[in-house]
Design a protein around this motif. Structure first.
Motif, short mmCIF file in Angstrom:
data_model
loop_
_atom_site.label_atom_id
_atom_site.label_comp_id
_atom_site.label_asym_id
_atom_site.label_seq_id
_atom_site.Cartn_x
_atom_site.Cartn_y
_atom_site.Cartn_z
N ALA A 94 0.85 -1.19 0.00
CA ALA A 94 0.00 0.00 0.00
C ALA A 94 0.89 1.25 0.00
O ALA A 94 1.94 1.28 0.65
N ARG A 95 0.48 2.27 -0.75
CA ARG A 95 1.24 3.50 -0.86
C ARG A 95 0.30 4.70 -0.89
O ARG A 95 -0.91 4.57 -1.07
N GLN A 96 0.87 5.88 -0.74
CA GLN A 96 0.11 7.10 -0.97
C GLN A 96 -0.11 7.27 -2.47
O GLN A 96 0.79 6.98 -3.27
N GLY A 97 -1.29 7.70 -2.85
CA GLY A 97 -1.57 7.86 -4.28
C GLY A 97 -2.66 8.87 -4.53
O GLY A 97 -3.20 9.48 -3.59
N GLY A 98 -3.00 9.06 -5.79
CA GLY A 98 -4.00 10.02 -6.17
C GLY A 98 -5.42 9.58 -5.82
O GLY A 98 -5.66 8.44 -5.42
N ALA A 99 -6.35 10.50 -5.99
CA ALA A 99 -7.75 10.21 -5.71
C ALA A 99 -8.27 9.18 -6.69
O ALA A 99 -7.94 9.21 -7.88
N PRO A 100 -9.10 8.25 -6.23
CA PRO A 100 -9.62 7.21 -7.13
C PRO A 100 -10.61 7.79 -8.14
O PRO A 100 -11.36 8.72 -7.85
N ALA A 101 -10.61 7.21 -9.33
CA ALA A 101 -11.52 7.64 -10.38
C ALA A 101 -12.87 6.95 -10.28
O ALA A 101 -13.86 7.43 -10.84
N PHE A 102 -12.93 5.81 -9.54
CA PHE A 102 -14.16 5.03 -9.44
C PHE A 102 -14.57 4.88 -7.99
O PHE A 102 -13.77 5.07 -7.07
N ALA A 103 -15.83 4.53 -7.79
CA ALA A 103 -16.38 4.34 -6.45
C ALA A 103 -17.14 3.02 -6.41
O ALA A 103 -17.47 2.44 -7.45
N VAL A 104 -17.41 2.55 -5.20
CA VAL A 104 -18.18 1.32 -5.05
C VAL A 104 -19.53 1.48 -5.76
O VAL A 104 -20.20 2.51 -5.62
N GLY A 105 -19.89 0.50 -6.54
CA GLY A 105 -21.13 0.53 -7.30
C GLY A 105 -20.96 0.93 -8.74
O GLY A 105 -21.88 0.72 -9.56
N ASP A 106 -19.80 1.51 -9.09
CA ASP A 106 -19.57 1.91 -10.48
C ASP A 106 -19.42 0.69 -11.38
O ASP A 106 -18.83 -0.33 -11.00
N ARG A 107 -19.94 0.81 -12.58
CA ARG A 107 -19.77 -0.22 -13.59
C ARG A 107 -18.51 0.12 -14.40
O ARG A 107 -18.35 1.25 -14.89
N VAL A 108 -17.63 -0.85 -14.52
CA VAL A 108 -16.35 -0.63 -15.19
C VAL A 108 -16.09 -1.76 -16.18
O VAL A 108 -16.57 -2.88 -16.02
N ARG A 109 -15.28 -1.45 -17.18
CA ARG A 109 -14.89 -2.44 -18.18
C ARG A 109 -13.38 -2.67 -18.07
O ARG A 109 -12.60 -1.71 -18.01
N ALA A 110 -12.98 -3.94 -18.03
CA ALA A 110 -11.56 -4.27 -17.98
C ALA A 110 -10.92 -4.01 -19.34
O ALA A 110 -11.52 -4.29 -20.38
N ARG A 111 -9.72 -3.47 -19.31
CA ARG A 111 -9.02 -3.07 -20.52
C ARG A 111 -8.85 -4.24 -21.48
O ARG A 111 -8.58 -5.37 -21.08
#
Length: 223
Positions: free
Chosen positions: A123-140
């Protein structure tokens, strides 16, 4: 491009038979030695866990298919030791090497248990996530390393192009695609994505079955 280890959804590999509960950790005594050698060599700091995974993936398909679990470990370890200049092919063939000064990071027996207990958090410090729980996403699609041709990735080919739902968020973690190849950690948000089994396999064993995968943000796009 996929490698022999990326087996999900492939026909002809036979039934998956789970090991019985309570099985002994090491079926054969040399398995214990294989684990010890892998830990000791990894402690020298010449590679990381992602690099070691990639080395196993790069075994020749004919060897990967016939090797047992720990045979894969030993074969990949031998390749890594030669690639990093820690052992020569001649020394491997002879089964011995000339005496040499101890490596500065030599793993002492007393250090093993504390090191294993400490683990290797990614685990590391990183940027804000682009997605949230419940979002529909497509794998690359395709499922390939976008930094190194033929390089390591944790996106399985059977999920590429399919749509799932974000069910958990894990914060930023080291990106295996760069870390395996010495290109830096490049931490990204990591998500657990649930895919309906029918979306992946077409004919699931039971309606409503899911496959959950931990996927980095660059593996995903909004569906």
């Amino acid at each position: 491009m996929t490698r022999v280890h990326d087996m999900g959804g492939r026909y002809g590999d036979g039934e998956i038979v789970p090991e019985p509960q309570g099985i002994v950790p090491f079926e054969r005594e040399w398995h214990r030695t294989a684990l010890a050698l892998t830990i000791a060599a990894g402690g020298l700091g010449a590679w990381n866990i992602d690099g070691s995974r990639h080395a196993r993936e790069c075994l020749a398909p004919k060897d990967y298919a016939r090797f047992s679990y720990y045979e894969k470990w030993i074969a990949a370890l031998a390749d890594l030791l030669v690639a990093k200049g820690l052992v020569t092919e001649a020394e491997l063939a002879a089964g011995s090497a000339d005496a040499a000064p101890p490596h500065p990071r030599l793993f002492q027996a007393a250090s093993v248990a504390p090191a294993l207990a400490k683990g290797s958090p990614y685990a590391r410090q990183g940027g804000a996530p682009a997605f949230a729980v419940g979002d529909r996403v497509r794998a690359r699609l395709p499922a390939r390393n976008s930094f190194v041709p033929g390089g390591h990735t944790r996106l399985p080919a059977y999920a590429a192009g399919h749509v799932g739902t974000v069910v958990l968020m894990h914060g930023a973690h080291v990106l295996p695609d760069t870390n395996a190849h010495g290109l830096g950690e490049h931490p990204q948000p990591l998500y657990t994505v649930a895919f309906d089994a029918a979306e992946l396999w077409g004919e699931p064993e039971r309606a409503g079955d899911e496959v959950t995968l931990d996927l980095w943000e660059s593996y995903l796009e909004r569906a």
